[in-house]
Design an enzyme around this catalytic site. Sequence first.
Site, PDB file in Angstrom:
ATOM      1  N   ALA A  65      59.455  30.525  36.186  1.00  0.00           N
ATOM      2  CA  ALA A  65      58.766  29.535  37.009  1.00  0.00           C
ATOM      3  C   ALA A  65      57.290  29.584  36.618  1.00  0.00           C
ATOM      4  O   ALA A  65      56.799  30.612  36.133  1.00  0.00           O
ATOM      5  CB  ALA A  65      58.957  29.880  38.479  1.00  0.00           C
ATOM      6  N   GLY A 108      62.740  32.501  36.248  1.00  0.00           N
ATOM      7  CA  GLY A 108      63.425  31.222  36.442  1.00  0.00           C
ATOM      8  C   GLY A 108      64.146  30.742  35.187  1.00  0.00           C
ATOM      9  O   GLY A 108      65.108  29.977  35.283  1.00  0.00           O
ATOM     10  N   GLU A 111      67.370  32.407  35.301  1.00  0.00           N
ATOM     11  CA  GLU A 111      68.093  31.823  36.437  1.00  0.00           C
ATOM     12  C   GLU A 111      68.601  30.420  36.103  1.00  0.00           C
ATOM     13  O   GLU A 111      69.716  30.047  36.469  1.00  0.00           O
ATOM     14  CB  GLU A 111      67.178  31.820  37.669  1.00  0.00           C
ATOM     15  CG  GLU A 111      66.884  33.241  38.143  1.00  0.00           C
ATOM     16  CD  GLU A 111      65.745  33.316  39.150  1.00  0.00           C
ATOM     17  OE1 GLU A 111      64.619  32.878  38.816  1.00  0.00           O
ATOM     18  OE2 GLU A 111      65.954  33.802  40.261  1.00  0.00           O
ATOM     19  N   GLU A 131      59.990  39.290  37.796  1.00  0.00           N
ATOM     20  CA  GLU A 131      59.212  38.908  38.988  1.00  0.00           C
ATOM     21  C   GLU A 131      58.560  40.099  39.665  1.00  0.00           C
ATOM     22  O   GLU A 131      57.460  40.004  40.201  1.00  0.00           O
ATOM     23  CB  GLU A 131      60.113  38.174  39.997  1.00  0.00           C
ATOM     24  CG  GLU A 131      60.532  36.779  39.592  1.00  0.00           C
ATOM     25  CD  GLU A 131      61.799  36.732  38.747  1.00  0.00           C
ATOM     26  OE1 GLU A 131      62.238  37.784  38.225  1.00  0.00           O
ATOM     27  OE2 GLU A 131      62.353  35.628  38.599  1.00  0.00           O
TER      28      GLU A 131
HETATM   29  N1  CAA Z   1      54.051  30.530  33.924  1.00  0.00           N
HETATM   30  C1  CAA Z   1      52.936  29.928  33.485  1.00  0.00           C
HETATM   31  N2  CAA Z   1      52.463  30.086  32.243  1.00  0.00           N
HETATM   32  C2  CAA Z   1      53.136  30.905  31.413  1.00  0.00           C
HETATM   33  C3  CAA Z   1      54.300  31.561  31.807  1.00  0.00           C
HETATM   34  C4  CAA Z   1      54.776  31.343  33.135  1.00  0.00           C
HETATM   35  N3  CAA Z   1      55.898  31.892  33.591  1.00  0.00           N
HETATM   36  N4  CAA Z   1      54.750  32.317  30.775  1.00  0.00           N
HETATM   37  C5  CAA Z   1      53.884  32.109  29.770  1.00  0.00           C
HETATM   38  N5  CAA Z   1      52.917  31.262  30.142  1.00  0.00           N
HETATM   39  C6  CAA Z   1      51.775  30.786  29.365  1.00  0.00           C
HETATM   40  C7  CAA Z   1      50.717  31.860  29.207  1.00  0.00           C
HETATM   41  O1  CAA Z   1      49.894  31.915  30.344  1.00  0.00           O
HETATM   42  C8  CAA Z   1      50.014  31.386  27.964  1.00  0.00           C
HETATM   43  O2  CAA Z   1      49.151  30.338  28.323  1.00  0.00           O
HETATM   44  P1  CAA Z   1      47.586  30.366  27.838  1.00  0.00           P
HETATM   45  O3  CAA Z   1      47.693  30.251  26.335  1.00  0.00           O
HETATM   46  O4  CAA Z   1      47.013  29.180  28.512  1.00  0.00           O
HETATM   47  O5  CAA Z   1      47.039  31.682  28.261  1.00  0.00           O
HETATM   48  C9  CAA Z   1      51.150  30.770  27.132  1.00  0.00           C
HETATM   49  O6  CAA Z   1      52.198  30.511  28.040  1.00  0.00           O
HETATM   50  C10 CAA Z   1      51.666  31.725  26.076  1.00  0.00           C
HETATM   51  O7  CAA Z   1      52.030  32.930  26.715  1.00  0.00           O
HETATM   52  P2  CAA Z   1      51.533  34.381  26.216  1.00  0.00           P
HETATM   53  O8  CAA Z   1      50.203  34.261  25.553  1.00  0.00           O
HETATM   54  O9  CAA Z   1      51.659  35.321  27.374  1.00  0.00           O
HETATM   55  O10 CAA Z   1      52.640  34.672  25.101  1.00  0.00           O
HETATM   56  P3  CAA Z   1      53.126  36.094  24.587  1.00  0.00           P
HETATM   57  O11 CAA Z   1      53.971  35.821  23.396  1.00  0.00           O
HETATM   58  O12 CAA Z   1      51.988  37.035  24.443  1.00  0.00           O
HETATM   59  O13 CAA Z   1      54.063  36.688  25.767  1.00  0.00           O
HETATM   60  C11 CAA Z   1      55.767  36.566  27.477  1.00  0.00           C
HETATM   61  C12 CAA Z   1      55.278  36.075  26.087  1.00  0.00           C
HETATM   62  C13 CAA Z   1      56.143  38.040  27.394  1.00  0.00           C
HETATM   63  C14 CAA Z   1      57.001  35.740  27.821  1.00  0.00           C
HETATM   64  C15 CAA Z   1      54.637  36.362  28.516  1.00  0.00           C
HETATM   65  O14 CAA Z   1      54.156  35.038  28.423  1.00  0.00           O
HETATM   66  C16 CAA Z   1      55.082  36.577  29.945  1.00  0.00           C
HETATM   67  O15 CAA Z   1      55.233  37.721  30.380  1.00  0.00           O
HETATM   68  N6  CAA Z   1      55.256  35.477  30.703  1.00  0.00           N
HETATM   69  C17 CAA Z   1      55.595  35.548  32.130  1.00  0.00           C
HETATM   70  C18 CAA Z   1      57.038  35.950  32.332  1.00  0.00           C
HETATM   71  C19 CAA Z   1      57.340  36.062  33.806  1.00  0.00           C
HETATM   72  O16 CAA Z   1      56.795  36.879  34.517  1.00  0.00           O
HETATM   73  N7  CAA Z   1      58.253  35.200  34.298  1.00  0.00           N
HETATM   74  C20 CAA Z   1      58.637  35.179  35.688  1.00  0.00           C
HETATM   75  C21 CAA Z   1      57.881  34.097  36.411  1.00  0.00           C
HETATM   76  S1  CAA Z   1      58.140  34.149  38.158  1.00  0.00           S
HETATM   77  C22 CAA Z   1      59.611  33.391  38.429  1.00  0.00           C
HETATM   78  O17 CAA Z   1      60.257  32.902  37.529  1.00  0.00           O
HETATM   79  C23 CAA Z   1      60.078  33.365  39.854  1.00  0.00           C
HETATM   80  C24 CAA Z   1      61.476  32.873  40.059  1.00  0.00           C
HETATM   81  O18 CAA Z   1      62.397  33.627  40.266  1.00  0.00           O
HETATM   82  C25 CAA Z   1      61.748  31.483  40.068  1.00  0.00           C
END
Ligand code: CAA
Length: 257
Positions: A65, A108, A111, A131
Site C-alpha cells: 500500500a 498490500g 495481499e 508492515e
Molecule cells: N509506498 C510508497 N512509496 C514506495 C513504496 C510504498 N509501499 N515502496 C517503495 N516506494 C517508493 C520509494 O519511496 C521510492 O520513492 P522515491 O524515489 O521518491 O524515494 C521508490 O518507490 C523506490 O523505492 P526504493 O528507493 O526504496 O527502492 P529500493 O530498491 O531501495 O527498495 C523496497 C525496494 C525494499 C521494496 C523498498 O522500497 C521498501 O521497503 N518499500 C516498502 C515496502 C513496505 O513496507 N510495504 C508495506 C506497505 S504497508 C501495507 O502494504 C499495508 C497493508 O497491509 C495494506
Amino acid sequence: MAFENILVETFDAVGLIRLNRPQALNALNAALLGELNAALEQFDADERIGAIVITGSEKAFAAGADIKEMQALDFVGAYRSDFLGEWEKITRARKPVIAAVAGYALGGGCELAMMCDFIIAAKTAKFGQPEITLGIMPGMGGTQRLARFIGKAKAMDLCLTGRMMDADEAERSGLVARVVPSEDLLDEALRAAARIASFSRPVVMMAKETVNRAYETTLGEGLRFERRLFHSMFALEDQKEGMSAFVEKRTPAFKNR
Ligand code: CAA
C-alpha cells in the site's frame, strides 16, 4: 476509460492488467485501486474475455500500500472511510484471475497477489508482509489469507518478523502455483490464462467458485456445494461435447466460451 496507473491489453480471450507506477514500485494508492477495480469489472463483463492476468514490472509486482498516502491518516478517517475495504472487490471477479509476480510483492502487493486465484512467480519474486516494520500490521487480508494458504507457522514468521520469502520458499509453502524463469513469466501466465479461456466458461466459473467455497465453509457443506454444482453440469451442452469428443478422440468445441 483512460487509465494512468495501469496498462490494459487483451490477447484474444485473455485480459492483461499491468500495474504501472514505476516511480513508486507500483505502490497501491487509491487512484490505482479505482482503475484496477474498473478494469477488472470491464474484463469480467466482457463476453470475449475468459481469464485475466494481473502483473507488475520486473522489479516489483507491488511494494505495498502507498506509505506516503497512509502516513498522515488518522483513526477516525481510516474507520469512517473503511480504508482499504474497497480492495475486497478484486475477489468478486467471477472469471479466473492469475497474478504473475516478479520482484517485490510486499505488504498490500502480497495481499493483492493472494486475492487472485493463483500466483505464477518469477525466480526473482520476493513475498513478505513488512508492515510490522512501519508500526502497523497487514490490512488487506495478509494475516487471514496467509494463515489459511501457508499455515500458522509461516504466516506468523512473515507477519511478525517482516522478512521476505523468495520464490522457491513461496512455492514450497504453497503460496505459489508455479515458479518460472523471469523471462518466461508473462508468456507462462498468458498461456495458462488462454488455456483456461479455452474451456467451457460456466464450468470454469463454477470451478473457481467451488474451490473458493473451501475457504468459507465446512468440509461437509463444501462437498455438498460441489456435488450440487457438479450435478448441474449435466445440463450443459459442453458436458456432452467434452465427453463425446473424448470418446471420439477429437478436440472438443465448447459452445459456452
Ligand atoms: N509506498 C510508497 N512509496 C514506495 C513504496 C510504498 N509501499 N515502496 C517503495 N516506494 C517508493 C520509494 O519511496 C521510492 O520513492 P522515491 O524515489 O521518491 O524515494 C521508490 O518507490 C523506490 O523505492 P526504493 O528507493 O526504496 O527502492 P529500493 O530498491 O531501495 O527498495 C523496497 C525496494 C525494499 C521494496 C523498498 O522500497 C521498501 O521497503 N518499500 C516498502 C515496502 C513496505 O513496507 N510495504 C508495506 C506497505 S504497508 C501495507 O502494504 C499495508 C497493508 O497491509 C495494506
